[in-house]
Every structure is written in structure tokens, then in C-alpha cells.
Design an enzyme around this catalytic site. Structure first.
Site, PDB file in Angstrom:
ATOM      1  N   LEU A 199       0.839  -1.202   0.000  1.00  0.00           N
ATOM      2  CA  LEU A 199       0.000   0.000   0.000  1.00  0.00           C
ATOM      3  C   LEU A 199       0.874   1.251   0.000  1.00  0.00           C
ATOM      4  O   LEU A 199       1.898   1.310   0.671  1.00  0.00           O
ATOM      5  CB  LEU A 199      -0.913   0.011   1.224  1.00  0.00           C
ATOM      6  CG  LEU A 199      -1.872  -1.171   1.364  1.00  0.00           C
ATOM      7  CD1 LEU A 199      -2.793  -0.954   2.552  1.00  0.00           C
ATOM      8  CD2 LEU A 199      -2.683  -1.379   0.082  1.00  0.00           C
TER       9      LEU A 199
ATOM     10  N   GLY B  39       2.285  -6.022   7.724  1.00  0.00           N
ATOM     11  CA  GLY B  39       1.489  -4.822   8.030  1.00  0.00           C
ATOM     12  C   GLY B  39       0.613  -4.371   6.876  1.00  0.00           C
ATOM     13  O   GLY B  39      -0.589  -4.583   6.891  1.00  0.00           O
ATOM     14  N   ASP B  40       1.216  -3.783   5.822  1.00  0.00           N
ATOM     15  CA  ASP B  40       0.405  -3.306   4.696  1.00  0.00           C
ATOM     16  C   ASP B  40       0.906  -3.935   3.407  1.00  0.00           C
ATOM     17  O   ASP B  40       0.926  -3.327   2.360  1.00  0.00           O
ATOM     18  CB  ASP B  40       0.418  -1.770   4.615  1.00  0.00           C
ATOM     19  CG  ASP B  40       1.833  -1.220   4.456  1.00  0.00           C
ATOM     20  OD1 ASP B  40       2.799  -1.993   4.657  1.00  0.00           O
ATOM     21  OD2 ASP B  40       1.975  -0.025   4.129  1.00  0.00           O
ATOM     22  N   GLU B  41       1.342  -5.190   3.539  1.00  0.00           N
ATOM     23  CA  GLU B  41       1.880  -5.898   2.391  1.00  0.00           C
ATOM     24  C   GLU B  41       1.016  -7.130   2.113  1.00  0.00           C
ATOM     25  O   GLU B  41       0.709  -7.895   3.032  1.00  0.00           O
ATOM     26  CB  GLU B  41       3.313  -6.328   2.716  1.00  0.00           C
ATOM     27  CG  GLU B  41       4.148  -6.642   1.506  1.00  0.00           C
ATOM     28  CD  GLU B  41       5.494  -7.174   1.918  1.00  0.00           C
ATOM     29  OE1 GLU B  41       6.256  -6.418   2.552  1.00  0.00           O
ATOM     30  OE2 GLU B  41       5.769  -8.347   1.631  1.00  0.00           O
TER      31      GLU B  41
END
Lengths: 195, 361
Positions: free
Chosen positions: B204, B245-247
Site C-alpha cells: 500500500l 502490516g500493509d503488504e
């Protein structure tokens, strides 16, 4: 039935007859539980099926198994806690017999959801008593019989015990005290030694 | 006091009623000790015969002599043994006998220190009056300990079971997507079967600003929304993994067609760029994507593929975010193509910059 009760049956069967026998009994009973959690509650049928499975596998009557369970609870060193808590009932075997009427309340103080039988002691002629046992399920009198036999030994008293049968949801035991100080009995200290 | 209000009682009977009492003379010397106190104090010591030799009065502090005790008649006393300060008592003193300067009767009890005292002095039930609840207190303490041990055992078993269950879980609890463990499982299976598949690494953009600007709750909300977008952009047989996390990692079994993958990647970026409403604000994010397919690898090697997809992802980031790039052994040729393609799906750089999270009126 409270997990503590099922767990004691489990401990008794597994230790007396071995793990293999225990597994065979569980399989025969078809209860889908390998081991009971003492702090949880199980449906009453589980206990009934377990006992039926044990009776079938061991080729012994349910009464015999329950009586041995009662003895085991008091005399097995690993079950020390039960014997000690019972001994708090009184200094002598007769005191102890009288304390049985409080057993249910005493147990509840420690484990609020533990249902034990309601017991009523009646003096009979001579040094004899009858003990009336009322429980949510019938047929658990032999456990008391086994426990009383072992407790009499613990106090050093000589007693004769008879199961007088059941009537109207109440089982009756007859306890005849032949000699209150027959043997020395086991020591009991109010404070358990540091373990 | 009228005689009818006076009791006469045998000393032996009083010992039975109150096996832990003392009778103290006005001078402070102990005239009588009931049996349990005698057991505790041991054989009398001629050098220490007065109550203040043997006991320290802790409460009330002003009690220094028997005269004080007399004045404090009816007040709860707190005492402890000088010999063994761990032995504490509660007590009550009342005057007995005729006259204003008669003896004092001091009755004692252990209170909460009973467990220690009974163990130390090896007292038995017969050392207590049947009306005394000390034995019941000991019973309860012991029963409680036994029950607590059982509860602790149960907790330990449950905790063990929970850890085991978590370790075996394949699901990310926040998003409901598959987790890294599940991904490894799937990749090992696909590689073992020598199956064709594609990997897409989605990272993201601007998510950190959401977390920093609006807090973790908003961040979580955005991640859940991202998960829905990724699910709707993929087929039922594809795996959508939250790898960190945001992967995110997307696995497309049987799909190696670059054009289709490019379309999917474009759709994903487009979907993720739609504003996400969080409470009273709107968050805007985007994503950078790296893609690899098994084509070009002799045998599918998940580790190498993930590494190459990661390199492609960073190429996308580097090229200005909000875009995708192909990676892998034959990446050089495709990277160009992908770079050209970018403008068709994600707009220009300026737009990507505006995609930073912000409030909407």
C-alpha cells in the site's frame, strides 16, 4: 456432572487399570472425550456412559467400580487433598460421620458449582448409624460406602458397612461402629506440611 | 451489679469455652492461662510473668499497662508475641471479679493469622472451641488452594491449546485473509506440483499517513477495506494473503498470462484508490505492485519468485508509486512494457501524489 467427579473417575480407572484400559473404556463409552477438565461441567449422560463402558470393559458391576472409586479417592496418595479436606470434618470418626451432613455446603464453599449428594445421619440402636443419601442421580451410594470404609481406616476405627438399598430417590447406608479406636489411624495435621 | 446479672463459672469450664484466654492481675502478672495459650507460650518462664513481658500490644498504641487495658475494656485489641512477632492475635479484655481493681480477662483469637499459627504450633481441632471457626478457615484455605491449583492447570492447558491453535491458524485475524503461514503452505504445494502460477506483491502507498494521521483504528478499517477490494478483484481459486502490516501477496494458480495479470493489477490499483470513509473522514491510498509468473523459471522456486516480485514492487515504488511492474528472469523486456502500460490505468504521477490521505469537506 461436574468435571471434578468425571476427572476422579478417569484418574481412578487410568491409574488402577492402566492407560490402555482407560482408552478402551472411553472408546466403548463413545463419549468423545479422552480426558476430563476438572473445572468444567459435563452433561450427566457422559458420566453414565463412562460408568457403563467401564463396567462392560472390566466385567465388574457399576456398584463395585463406584465403591472402589470411593476407596481410591481417600486412600490414593495423589488424592491427598480429598482425604485431608474430609479429615477437617472432625477429630474422631464419629465427629466425621456427623460432619457428613455439612459435606455438600463445605464442598460448595470451595467449588460453588459442585453438586454433591445431600447426606443425613441418623443414630440407630447401639453404636450404629444410618446415612441417607439423596443425589441428582441415583446409584452413587457405593462411592460413599467406599469412602467411609477408607475413612474409618484413616481414623483407625473398625466399622461394618451395608448398603441397604434405595427407596424413593434415597439410598441408605448402615454404619456399625465396632471399635472407635481399633487401630492407631493416620495422623492429621490441620496445616499441611509444606509440599 | 445485681447478683442475677453475674455469672459464676468454673475455671475448667471457662477453659473449654475459651481455650485462648488469660486472666491478668491488676499488677499485670498473669494469673491463669487457658490450655491453648499455654501450648503456644510453652513452659512458664519465671522471669517473664507479666502480660507486657510476653505480648506487645500493637493496637491501640496507648495501651501500656493493665490500667490502660481496663480503661479500654470492650475495645478490640491487636497483640503479638514478643518471642515470635509473626504470631499475632486479636483480643478483647473485660474486667472480672468484684471491685474496681479486680482482674482482667483477656480472650484471644488468631484471626487471619490462624493458618501460620496453627502450622507453627501444630495445633489441632481440639485446641479450639467448637464455636471457633478457625478450623473451618483452615479447611477453606486448603480447599481454595486445591481449587486454585486446578484452575491454574486448566488455564495453562487452555493457553497451550490457544497458542497451538494460533500457530496452526491460516487466517489473518484482522482482515480474514490468509496469513503468511498459509501462503507458504500454498506456494510449497504449487511448487511441488510444478504448477504454473503468478505471484503479485501488493504494497500500500500512503498507508503510513493514514495510521499516523488518523490512528490505528482507522488504519485497521482501511486494511479491512483493502482486503475486500483484493478479494473482489480476484477469482475464487486465487489466494489473497496479508503477508505483513500493509503488504499483501496474491497467488493466481494456473494464470501466467501477462495481459490478464496487468488488467487485474490495474483493477486493483483503481479499486484501492477509491476514497475510503473512516468515521467522519475519508482516507485515500494507492498501491505499488510487483508481479512474477512461473514462466521463465525452470522449476517454480517460491523463494526466488517472491524475491523477484519484491524487486519489481520496489521498481514500481521507485517509478512513482501507484503502478505495477513485472519481475523475474525475463523482466527486462516486460518492465518497459509495463511502464508504458501504467498510464492507462493509474493516471499520472500528479494524481498519485494527490492520493495522499486527506479530509473531505
Amino acid at each position: 456432572m461436574h468435571g471434578l467427579i468425571n476427572r476422579s473417575i478417569e484418574a481412578f480407572l487410568a491409574e488402577t487399570y492402566g492407560l490402555e484400559a482407560w482408552r478402551a473404556i472411553v472408546a466403548r463409552a463413545g463419549i468423545g472425550v479422552e480426558s476430563f477438565e476438572p473445572m468444567l461441567t459435563y452433561p450427566p449422560e457422559v458420566t453414565e456412559r463412562l460408568l457403563a463402558g467401564a463396567a462392560a470393559h472390566l466385567d465388574r458391576s457399576r456398584e463395585q467400580i463406584l465403591e472402589d472409586l470411593g476407596t481410591y479417592l481417600v486412600s490414593e496418595p495423589r488424592m491427598q487433598a480429598v482425604r485431608r479436606l474430609l479429615r477437617f470434618g472432625g477429630e474422631s470418626f464419629v465427629d466425621f460421620l456427623h460432619s457428613l451432613e455439612e459435606l455438600r455446603d463445605r464442598a460448595r464453599l470451595a467449588v460453588p458449582d459442585l453438586e454433591l449428594p445431600e447426606l443425613e445421619l441418623h443414630p440407630a440402636a447401639g453404636m450404629a448409624y444410618t446415612l441417607d443419601i439423596r443425589f441428582e442421580r441415583p446409584g452413587f451410594g457405593p462411592v460413599l460406602q467406599g469412602m467411609l470404609r477408607a475413612m474409618a481406616d484413616d481414623y483407625g476405627a473398625l466399622v461394618m458397612l451395608d448398603h441397604l438399598g434405595a427407596a424413593g430417590g434415597c439410598e441408605r447406608l448402615r454404619i456399625e461402629l465396632l471399635d472407635a479406636a481399633f487401630a492407631e489411624g493416620r495422623r492429621f495435621e490441620l496445616c499441611a506440611r509444606a509440599r | 451489679m445485681p447478683p442475677s446479672d453475674c455469672l459464676q463459672i468454673d475455671r475448667a469450664r471457662l477453659d473449654q469455652l475459651m481455650p485462648m484466654h488469660l486472666v491478668v492481675a491488676p499488677c499485670g502478672s498473669i494469673r491463669h492461662m487457658a490450655p491453648t495459650i499455654r501450648r503456644i507460650l510453652g513452659p512458664p518462664d519465671p522471669a517473664r510473668t507479666r502480660i507486657f513481658d510476653l505480648f506487645e500490644i500493637r493496637r491501640p498504641r496507648e495501651a501500656r499497662c493493665t490500667g490502660d487495658l481496663r480503661r479500654l475494656a470492650g475495645v478490640t485489641l491487636g497483640l503479638r508475641l514478643k518471642e515470635r512477632p509473626g504470631t499475632t492475635f486479636k483480643g478483647l479484655a473485660v474486667p472480672v471479679g468484684p471491685g474496681a481493681r479486680g482482674d482482667l480477662l483477656v480472650n484471644l483469637g488468631f484471626g487471619i493469622s490462624a493458618v501460620d499459627a496453627v502450622g507453627h504450633y501444630r495445633l489441632t481441632a481440639s485446641d479450639f472451641a467448637p464455636t471457633d471457626a478457625t478450623v473451618e478457615l483452615l479447611y477453606l484455605a486448603e480447599a481454595n488452594r486445591a481449587v486454585l491449583t486446578e484452575s491454574r492447570n486448566l488455564n495453562r492447558r487452555l493457553q497451550g491449546a490457544m497458542i497451538a491453535a494460533e500457530e496452526q491458524a491460516f487466517t489473518d485475524t484482522l482482515t480474514g485473509l490468509k496469513n503468511r503461514r498459509a501462503m507458504e503452505h500454498i506456494l510449497t504445494r504449487l511448487a511441488g506440483a510444478e504448477a504454473d502460477f503468478a505471484l503479485m506483491l501488493v504494497d500500500l502507498d500512503f498507508f503510513k499517513q493514514v495510521n499516523d494521521g488518523f490512528g490505528h483504528a482507522a488504519g485497521d478499517h482501511v486494511l479491512q477495506s483493502v482486503a475486500r477490494t483484493l478479494i473482489s478483484a480476484t477469482r475464487a481459486q486465487d489466494a489473497v494473503v496479508r503477508a505483513g502490516g500493509d503488504e499483501f501477496v496474491l497467488i493466481f494458480p494456473g494464470l501466467t498470462d501477462r495481459e490478464r495479470l496487468a488488467r487485474i493489477a490495474g483493477r486493483i490499483i483503481e479499486g484501492l484508490e477509491k476514497p475510503i470513509a473512516v468515521e467522519r473522514t475519508t482516507c485515500r491510498i494507492s498501491a505499488s505492485i510487483g508481479i512474477v509468473t512461473t514462466a521463465g523459471y525452470g522449476h517454480p522456486d517460491p523463494e526466488a519468485m517472491l524475491r523477484d516480485a519484491d524487486a519489481a514492487l520496489y521498481a514500481s515504488k521507485h517509478a512513482g508509486r501507484a503502478r505495477f511492474a513485472f519481475g523475474g528472469p525475463d523482466a527486462a523486456q516486460t518492465r518497459e512494457a509495463a511502464g508504458e502500460e501504467r498510464a492507462t490505468h493509474a493516471g499520472d504521477n500528479a494524481r498519485a501524489d494527490q492520493a495522499a490521505p486527506g479530509r473531505r469537506a
